[in-house]
Design an enzyme around this catalytic site. Sequence first.
Site, PDB file in Angstrom:
ATOM      1  N   GLN A   1       0.834  -1.216   0.000  1.00 33.35           N
ATOM      2  CA  GLN A   1       0.000   0.000   0.000  1.00 33.35           C
ATOM      3  C   GLN A   1       0.866   1.262   0.000  1.00 33.35           C
ATOM      4  O   GLN A   1       0.715   2.143  -0.863  1.00 33.35           O
ATOM      5  CB  GLN A   1      -0.898  -0.008   1.245  1.00 33.35           C
ATOM      6  CG  GLN A   1      -1.557   1.326   1.540  1.00 33.35           C
ATOM      7  CD  GLN A   1      -2.284   1.356   2.872  1.00 33.35           C
ATOM      8  OE1 GLN A   1      -3.491   1.163   2.904  1.00 33.35           O
ATOM      9  NE2 GLN A   1      -1.592   1.609   3.969  1.00 33.35           N
ATOM     10  N   ASP A   2       1.777   1.366   0.967  1.00 32.53           N
ATOM     11  CA  ASP A   2       2.561   2.595   1.097  1.00 32.53           C
ATOM     12  C   ASP A   2       3.545   2.744  -0.057  1.00 32.53           C
ATOM     13  O   ASP A   2       3.766   3.847  -0.557  1.00 32.53           O
ATOM     14  CB  ASP A   2       3.352   2.591   2.418  1.00 32.53           C
ATOM     15  CG  ASP A   2       2.441   2.658   3.619  1.00 32.53           C
ATOM     16  OD1 ASP A   2       1.208   2.639   3.439  1.00 32.53           O
ATOM     17  OD2 ASP A   2       2.961   2.729   4.750  1.00 32.53           O
TER      18      ASP A   2
ATOM     19  N   SER B   1       4.497  -7.607   7.592  1.00 32.62           N
ATOM     20  CA  SER B   1       3.921  -6.507   8.373  1.00 32.62           C
ATOM     21  C   SER B   1       2.640  -6.882   9.116  1.00 32.62           C
ATOM     22  O   SER B   1       2.011  -6.018   9.722  1.00 32.62           O
ATOM     23  CB  SER B   1       3.646  -5.316   7.445  1.00 32.62           C
ATOM     24  OG  SER B   1       2.641  -5.672   6.512  1.00 32.62           O
TER      25      SER B   1
ATOM     26  N   TYR C   1      10.890 -15.513  10.527  1.00 33.17           N
ATOM     27  CA  TYR C   1      10.878 -14.831   9.235  1.00 33.17           C
ATOM     28  C   TYR C   1      10.584 -13.335   9.422  1.00 33.17           C
ATOM     29  O   TYR C   1      11.185 -12.473   8.773  1.00 33.17           O
ATOM     30  CB  TYR C   1       9.848 -15.458   8.275  1.00 33.17           C
ATOM     31  CG  TYR C   1       9.741 -14.645   7.016  1.00 33.17           C
ATOM     32  CD1 TYR C   1      10.825 -14.555   6.139  1.00 33.17           C
ATOM     33  CD2 TYR C   1       8.608 -13.896   6.738  1.00 33.17           C
ATOM     34  CE1 TYR C   1      10.769 -13.756   5.009  1.00 33.17           C
ATOM     35  CE2 TYR C   1       8.544 -13.098   5.610  1.00 33.17           C
ATOM     36  CZ  TYR C   1       9.624 -13.030   4.750  1.00 33.17           C
ATOM     37  OH  TYR C   1       9.566 -12.222   3.656  1.00 33.17           O
TER      38      TYR C   1
ATOM     39  N   SER D   1       6.785   1.838  13.488  1.00 33.52           N
ATOM     40  CA  SER D   1       5.364   1.550  13.678  1.00 33.52           C
ATOM     41  C   SER D   1       4.900   1.900  15.088  1.00 33.52           C
ATOM     42  O   SER D   1       5.627   1.688  16.073  1.00 33.52           O
ATOM     43  CB  SER D   1       5.139   0.058  13.434  1.00 33.52           C
ATOM     44  OG  SER D   1       3.910  -0.346  13.998  1.00 33.52           O
TER      45      SER D   1
ATOM     46  N   GLU E   1       2.988   0.191  16.651  1.00 30.23           N
ATOM     47  CA  GLU E   1       2.958  -1.084  17.388  1.00 30.23           C
ATOM     48  C   GLU E   1       4.107  -1.150  18.398  1.00 30.23           C
ATOM     49  O   GLU E   1       4.051  -1.889  19.365  1.00 30.23           O
ATOM     50  CB  GLU E   1       3.085  -2.269  16.422  1.00 30.23           C
ATOM     51  CG  GLU E   1       1.787  -2.696  15.778  1.00 30.23           C
ATOM     52  CD  GLU E   1       0.780  -3.277  16.756  1.00 30.23           C
ATOM     53  OE1 GLU E   1       1.077  -4.284  17.404  1.00 30.23           O
ATOM     54  OE2 GLU E   1      -0.307  -2.702  16.875  1.00 30.23           O
TER      55      GLU E   1
ATOM     56  N   TYR F   1       6.640  -8.977  15.634  1.00 33.20           N
ATOM     57  CA  TYR F   1       6.723  -7.877  14.667  1.00 33.20           C
ATOM     58  C   TYR F   1       7.173  -6.591  15.363  1.00 33.20           C
ATOM     59  O   TYR F   1       8.099  -5.898  14.902  1.00 33.20           O
ATOM     60  CB  TYR F   1       5.352  -7.686  14.013  1.00 33.20           C
ATOM     61  CG  TYR F   1       5.219  -6.403  13.230  1.00 33.20           C
ATOM     62  CD1 TYR F   1       5.765  -6.265  11.960  1.00 33.20           C
ATOM     63  CD2 TYR F   1       4.539  -5.306  13.774  1.00 33.20           C
ATOM     64  CE1 TYR F   1       5.645  -5.070  11.241  1.00 33.20           C
ATOM     65  CE2 TYR F   1       4.407  -4.117  13.071  1.00 33.20           C
ATOM     66  CZ  TYR F   1       4.969  -4.008  11.809  1.00 33.20           C
ATOM     67  OH  TYR F   1       4.846  -2.824  11.110  1.00 33.20           O
TER      68      TYR F   1
ATOM     69  N   LYS G   1      10.567  -4.309  15.013  1.00 38.28           N
ATOM     70  CA  LYS G   1      10.507  -2.882  14.632  1.00 38.28           C
ATOM     71  C   LYS G   1      11.275  -2.026  15.640  1.00 38.28           C
ATOM     72  O   LYS G   1      11.891  -1.026  15.272  1.00 38.28           O
ATOM     73  CB  LYS G   1       9.057  -2.410  14.533  1.00 38.28           C
ATOM     74  CG  LYS G   1       8.358  -2.823  13.243  1.00 38.28           C
ATOM     75  CD  LYS G   1       8.799  -1.969  12.047  1.00 38.28           C
ATOM     76  CE  LYS G   1       8.085  -2.349  10.773  1.00 38.28           C
ATOM     77  NZ  LYS G   1       8.665  -1.743   9.574  1.00 38.28           N
TER      78      LYS G   1
HETATM   79  N1  LIG Z   1      -6.237  -8.220  11.113  1.00 33.74           N
HETATM   80  C1  LIG Z   1      -7.311  -8.386  11.909  1.00 33.74           C
HETATM   81  N2  LIG Z   1      -7.418  -7.622  13.021  1.00 33.74           N
HETATM   82  C2  LIG Z   1      -8.516  -7.784  13.796  1.00 33.74           C
HETATM   83  C3  LIG Z   1      -9.512  -8.715  13.480  1.00 33.74           C
HETATM   84  N3  LIG Z   1     -10.471  -8.633  14.438  1.00 33.74           N
HETATM   85  C4  LIG Z   1     -10.096  -7.690  15.297  1.00 33.74           C
HETATM   86  N4  LIG Z   1      -8.906  -7.166  14.933  1.00 33.74           N
HETATM   87  C5  LIG Z   1      -8.133  -6.148  15.666  1.00 33.74           C
HETATM   88  O1  LIG Z   1      -7.992  -4.988  14.881  1.00 33.74           O
HETATM   89  C6  LIG Z   1      -6.832  -4.265  15.326  1.00 33.74           C
HETATM   90  C7  LIG Z   1      -6.040  -3.800  14.120  1.00 33.74           C
HETATM   91  O2  LIG Z   1      -5.477  -4.921  13.474  1.00 33.74           O
HETATM   92  P1  LIG Z   1      -4.756  -4.815  12.046  1.00 33.74           P
HETATM   93  O3  LIG Z   1      -5.633  -4.125  11.080  1.00 33.74           O
HETATM   94  O4  LIG Z   1      -4.273  -6.173  11.697  1.00 33.74           O
HETATM   95  O5  LIG Z   1      -3.553  -3.794  12.303  1.00 33.74           O
HETATM   96  P2  LIG Z   1      -2.475  -3.703  13.494  1.00 33.74           P
HETATM   97  O6  LIG Z   1      -2.283  -4.977  14.172  1.00 33.74           O
HETATM   98  O7  LIG Z   1      -2.879  -2.517  14.334  1.00 33.74           O
HETATM   99  O8  LIG Z   1      -1.140  -3.370  12.705  1.00 33.74           O
HETATM  100  C8  LIG Z   1      -1.128  -2.474  11.602  1.00 33.74           C
HETATM  101  O9  LIG Z   1      -0.748  -1.178  11.999  1.00 33.74           O
HETATM  102  C9  LIG Z   1       0.594  -1.072  12.475  1.00 33.74           C
HETATM  103  C10 LIG Z   1       0.814   0.404  12.878  1.00 33.74           C
HETATM  104  O10 LIG Z   1       0.330   0.587  14.174  1.00 33.74           O
HETATM  105  C11 LIG Z   1       1.570  -1.526  11.412  1.00 33.74           C
HETATM  106  O11 LIG Z   1       2.896  -1.400  11.857  1.00 33.74           O
HETATM  107  C12 LIG Z   1       1.271  -2.989  11.038  1.00 33.74           C
HETATM  108  O12 LIG Z   1       2.149  -3.413  10.023  1.00 33.74           O
HETATM  109  C13 LIG Z   1      -0.161  -3.068  10.560  1.00 33.74           C
HETATM  110  O13 LIG Z   1      -0.253  -2.316   9.371  1.00 33.74           O
HETATM  111  C14 LIG Z   1      -6.054  -5.221  16.233  1.00 33.74           C
HETATM  112  O14 LIG Z   1      -6.242  -4.852  17.574  1.00 33.74           O
HETATM  113  C15 LIG Z   1      -6.708  -6.578  15.971  1.00 33.74           C
HETATM  114  O15 LIG Z   1      -6.667  -7.457  17.091  1.00 33.74           O
HETATM  115  C16 LIG Z   1      -9.362  -9.528  12.318  1.00 33.74           C
HETATM  116  O16 LIG Z   1     -10.183 -10.375  11.986  1.00 33.74           O
HETATM  117  N5  LIG Z   1      -8.244  -9.319  11.571  1.00 33.74           N
END
Ligand SMILES: Nc1nc2c(ncn2[C@@H]2O[C@H](COP(=O)(O)OP(=O)(O)O[C@H]3O[C@H](CO)[C@@H](O)[C@H](O)[C@@H]3O)[C@@H](O)[C@H]2O)c(=O)[nH]1
Length: 356
Positions: A15-16, A92, A103, A137, A139, A161, A165
Amino acid sequence: MTHRKRALITGITGQDGSYLSEFLLEKGYEVHGIIRRTSTFNTDRIDHIYEDPHTLNAKLFLHYGDLTDATTLRRVLEEVQPTEVYNLGAQSHVRVSFDSPAYTVDSVAMGTLHLLEAIRDYQHRTDIQIRFYQAGSSEMFGKVQEIPQTETTPFYPRSPYACAKVYAHWQTINYREAYNLFACNGILFNHESPRRGETFVTRKITRALARIVAGQQKKLYLGNLDTKRDWGYAKDYVKAMWLMLQQDAPDDYVVATGETHSVKEFLEIAFGYVNLDWHEYVAFDERYLRPAEVDLLIGDASKAKQLLDWQPSVSFETLVHLMVEADLKGLGLIPLNGHTVQLVTDTATVRHTMPM
Ligand SMILES: Nc1nc2c(ncn2[C@@H]2O[C@H](COP(=O)(O)OP(=O)(O)O[C@H]3O[C@H](CO)[C@@H](O)[C@H](O)[C@@H]3O)[C@@H](O)[C@H]2O)c(=O)[nH]1
């Protein structure tokens, strides 16, 4: 004669990477990207800007490589001789990092080290400075230590992850201080768009919603709906990356909207846009829970606003709407007045009125 600016991007197919490429090409850069060889095509996000390299004015070039392959990274760097390097490549997905921790660490932590080493040697040998952007991130903040989170908030990573980071973040600072590299860390909070990968929660929701509206899917299985994220628009965020590398001195910046919203709120706005009640469609599956969760992220981007003159341009509600619209359009559906969608088929136009 001024030398054309030349950027090298890892993660260009993401995406980015795709938004940053568009942005840099518009600014007149020559853009080079590193792509991994896969058995299926993985360049759909950049196909629209790619030109055959034999074309006279081609400005976008792709090179096979991998962040885990230090030799190739070094060779590509030597070949391209970029003025700027953007390290966006990674495994990611936070949940997946629990399944594939080694990995993830190889690509995120060691990958960054390989790149920094290659740049350090190149700079030492040629005396030419390469500006380096490291995709940090939010995170890394993990378990809440402070609200809102700033550049000085302590890290408490909660996944392989995020641990990787944090290593990459500190390694970048270390190379800046030890070898005088122009190296910046962007600490980017979640940023979304219609190009977001389908397994991240926002896109998973908007894509499923479009399929539900189209009658192709009945249920959407999700994990923890109570977590809160600071969600911005990816296109705004890639501009911040570039701005960091245009400053007089390298530094680290938080990039965020300053608002936080739960997954439930995202569902509410997304399903509300087509007048559906998400409770009727969303079901729980523990498979999507993480062994350790990050409950709340909210960033303070004051430093970026002040020093980079950067601002987010899209509100949370608009972001959700534009993602829903894009996924509906992807299935030939168009939202009208919040209630009606129009299905455009090859032979006819069919109208569906959504339930009130
Ligand atoms: N993926 C996913 N997340 C879920 C789901 N249900 C609930 N969630 C919740 O939704 C939140 C966001 O999940 P993601 O969209 O997977 O993103 P992320 O874990 O916050 O990480 C993303 O953002 C980071 C920056 O803060 C990035 O660094 C990382 O690579 C990723 O893009 C998390 O708390 C996750 O537990 C599901 O079915 N799938």
